[in-house]
Design a protein around this motif. Structure first.
Motif, short mmCIF file in Angstrom:
data_model
loop_
_atom_site.label_atom_id
_atom_site.label_comp_id
_atom_site.label_asym_id
_atom_site.label_seq_id
_atom_site.Cartn_x
_atom_site.Cartn_y
_atom_site.Cartn_z
N ARG A 165 0.82 -1.09 0.14
CA ARG A 165 -0.02 0.05 -0.18
C ARG A 165 1.16 1.33 0.17
O ARG A 165 1.95 1.17 0.68
CB ARG A 165 -0.83 0.12 1.27
N GLU A 166 0.67 2.34 -0.86
CA GLU A 166 1.43 3.38 -0.65
C GLU A 166 0.43 4.49 -0.43
O GLU A 166 -0.49 4.93 -1.01
CB GLU A 166 1.96 3.87 -2.22
N ASP A 167 0.78 5.23 0.58
CA ASP A 167 -0.23 6.24 1.25
C ASP A 167 0.50 7.71 0.81
O ASP A 167 1.62 7.73 0.88
CB ASP A 167 -0.32 6.36 2.80
N SER A 168 -0.31 8.28 0.35
CA SER A 168 0.19 9.98 0.26
C SER A 168 0.05 10.64 1.65
O SER A 168 -1.05 10.67 2.11
CB SER A 168 -0.68 10.59 -0.68
N VAL A 169 0.90 11.35 2.13
CA VAL A 169 0.84 11.76 3.57
C VAL A 169 1.44 13.29 3.44
O VAL A 169 2.26 13.65 2.60
CB VAL A 169 1.62 11.06 4.50
N ILE A 170 1.04 13.85 4.51
CA ILE A 170 1.81 15.01 4.87
C ILE A 170 2.54 14.58 6.25
O ILE A 170 2.22 14.15 6.93
CB ILE A 170 0.90 16.44 5.31
N ARG A 171 3.97 14.84 6.04
CA ARG A 171 4.72 14.30 6.93
C ARG A 171 4.76 15.17 8.49
O ARG A 171 4.30 16.31 8.18
CB ARG A 171 6.35 14.09 6.63
N PRO A 172 5.30 14.59 9.48
CA PRO A 172 5.52 15.57 10.65
C PRO A 172 6.22 16.82 10.51
O PRO A 172 5.57 17.75 11.05
CB PRO A 172 6.09 14.67 11.49
N ASP A 173 7.13 16.96 9.38
CA ASP A 173 7.68 18.26 9.30
C ASP A 173 6.79 19.10 8.36
O ASP A 173 7.27 20.20 8.13
CB ASP A 173 9.10 18.10 9.07
N GLY A 174 5.84 18.74 8.10
CA GLY A 174 4.92 19.60 7.21
C GLY A 174 4.96 19.36 5.44
O GLY A 174 4.28 19.67 4.70
N SER A 175 5.99 18.65 5.25
CA SER A 175 6.39 18.20 3.76
C SER A 175 5.57 17.06 3.17
O SER A 175 4.82 16.21 3.80
CB SER A 175 7.82 17.89 3.62
N LYS A 176 5.22 17.15 1.96
CA LYS A 176 4.42 16.14 1.29
C LYS A 176 5.25 15.21 1.07
O LYS A 176 6.26 15.28 0.45
CB LYS A 176 3.67 16.66 -0.02
N GLY A 177 4.69 13.66 1.00
CA GLY A 177 5.40 12.48 0.79
C GLY A 177 4.73 11.31 0.69
O GLY A 177 3.48 11.32 0.70
N ILE A 178 5.20 10.34 0.63
CA ILE A 178 4.71 8.88 0.44
C ILE A 178 5.06 7.98 1.69
O ILE A 178 6.15 8.14 2.08
CB ILE A 178 4.70 8.19 -0.65
N TYR A 179 4.28 7.15 1.96
CA TYR A 179 4.55 6.00 3.04
C TYR A 179 4.15 4.58 2.54
O TYR A 179 3.11 4.43 2.20
CB TYR A 179 4.06 6.20 4.53
N GLY A 180 5.08 4.00 2.23
CA GLY A 180 4.77 2.33 1.77
C GLY A 180 4.71 1.39 2.69
O GLY A 180 5.62 1.50 3.57
N VAL A 181 3.65 0.78 2.60
CA VAL A 181 3.56 -0.30 3.90
C VAL A 181 3.14 -1.60 3.27
O VAL A 181 2.22 -1.95 2.50
CB VAL A 181 2.35 0.08 4.77
N MET A 182 3.88 -2.92 3.93
CA MET A 182 3.51 -4.11 3.31
C MET A 182 2.66 -4.72 4.16
O MET A 182 2.78 -4.71 5.43
CB MET A 182 4.64 -4.98 3.12
N GLU A 183 1.37 -5.20 3.70
CA GLU A 183 0.16 -5.80 4.50
C GLU A 183 0.35 -7.31 4.22
O GLU A 183 0.54 -7.53 3.04
CB GLU A 183 -0.98 -5.46 4.15
N SER A 184 0.65 -8.09 5.01
CA SER A 184 0.51 -9.48 4.97
C SER A 184 -0.25 -10.05 5.94
O SER A 184 -0.77 -9.54 7.00
CB SER A 184 1.96 -10.05 5.03
N ARG A 185 -0.55 -11.27 5.86
CA ARG A 185 -1.40 -12.11 7.13
C ARG A 185 -0.73 -11.84 8.44
O ARG A 185 0.49 -12.22 8.30
CB ARG A 185 -1.62 -13.75 6.79
N ASP A 186 -1.63 -11.69 9.21
CA ASP A 186 -0.90 -11.72 10.63
C ASP A 186 -0.42 -13.35 10.83
O ASP A 186 -0.80 -14.21 10.04
CB ASP A 186 -1.95 -11.49 11.86
N SER A 187 0.45 -13.49 11.70
CA SER A 187 1.22 -14.93 11.85
C SER A 187 1.16 -15.43 13.36
O SER A 187 0.91 -14.71 14.16
CB SER A 187 2.26 -14.83 11.03
#
Lengths: 183, 183
Positions: free
Chosen positions: A24-46
């Motif tokens: 998943r790629e999220d578009s975000v405003i970072r804590p410092d106010g800049s615009k960016g992305i955050y990629g998260v891998m989602e997999s089954r819990d284990s």
């Protein structure tokens, strides 16, 4: 603990998926106010299982890690399917080790890689064992032998690099904490 | 240990990448002879630091996990840049905790998630500390306070779910093993 999220979410999209993972790629405003992305891998819990016999030895098995392209020793476990964590642990223990256990204790619930993944892992202690046949889940070529070893021997195997699966060490930490309360 | 790979690689492509991760999809012949794919997330190798003061307490800090959308306590660490692991650990310790250490001991090198990721993590023990100012690497809004706590208190925090970062527990396992050899 204050759960305030310092990121502001602008949008989200799945950029890759297969049967085992979703990225998943999220578009975000970072804590410092800049615009960016955050990629998260989602997999089954284990789940992971610290299988303890009456001599207080732990069951380990030799499996193949595709990403590492190497055989190594680790504790039994795997991804949950459409089932509760303890049911997944019972299933994995039969599939990977041909064992059933009468006594199940949840030792912890931890995040596998808290910077990049959403996966959580539940660690169980399994005791009062019965031994039967492994049930082939299609992965049998990825598991070689299994054996019980003492905590001290595991420590030596870690030192020698024969066990280098971080998730197994997380489970062993939780098991040692639990054992310390039983003495 | 026989390193025979039971998979046969047919081809490989990058299906997603950003600054922090690359996702590779391999076409393979599986061990059972069927054709399939295997997805692997490649990220920078990383370091974690067990910072031990003279009272044998461990430094933990409260950080924000974007994938979990939660603040939690964990050990300092992070991804390596174009540098050796120990250099990365020294850099992270200054950035995240404002500390330098005279004594560095490598405790282990482990795989973070051996089914899905190629990332390896080197764990260091840092001792003989000097305390200064944190160096802002742009992540300062993601770290709140830091503090030294005893191994016993960490065990209690794990039980209460205040520490649920599996990688921190891997590092603590390695530190406890090391400490056991020092007594």
């Amino acid at each position: 603990m204050n759960e305030t999220n310092p990121f502001k979410l602008l949008g989200s999209k799945i950029v890759y998926q297969n049967h085992w993972m979703k990225v998943r790629e999220d578009s975000v405003i970072r804590p410092d106010g800049s615009k960016g992305i955050y990629g998260v891998m989602e997999s089954r819990d284990s789940v992971m299982i610290v299988v303890l016999n009456e001599a207080r030895e732990v069951y380990i098995l030799q499996t193949f890690s595709y990403p590492a392209s190497a055989w190594n020793w680790e504790l039994p476990g795997g991804g949950t399917e459409d089932e509760a964590a303890e049911q997944a642990a019972r299933r994995e223990l039969v599939e990977e080790a041909g064992m059933t256990a009468q006594s199940w204790t949840q030792l912890g619930n931890t995040r596998v890689c808290n910077g990049l993944m959403s996966e959580r892992k539940t660690t169980f202690l399994a005791q009062d064992l019965s031994f039967g046949e492994k049930v082939d889940s299609g992965d049998k070529e990825l598991i070689r032998e299994g054996k019980f070893v003492s905590f001290a021997e595991i420590g030596d195997m870690v030192k020698r690099g024969e066990i280098d699966d971080g998730q197994s060490l997380t489970a062993l930490y939780l098991a040692q904490q639990w054992l310390a309360t039983q003495q």
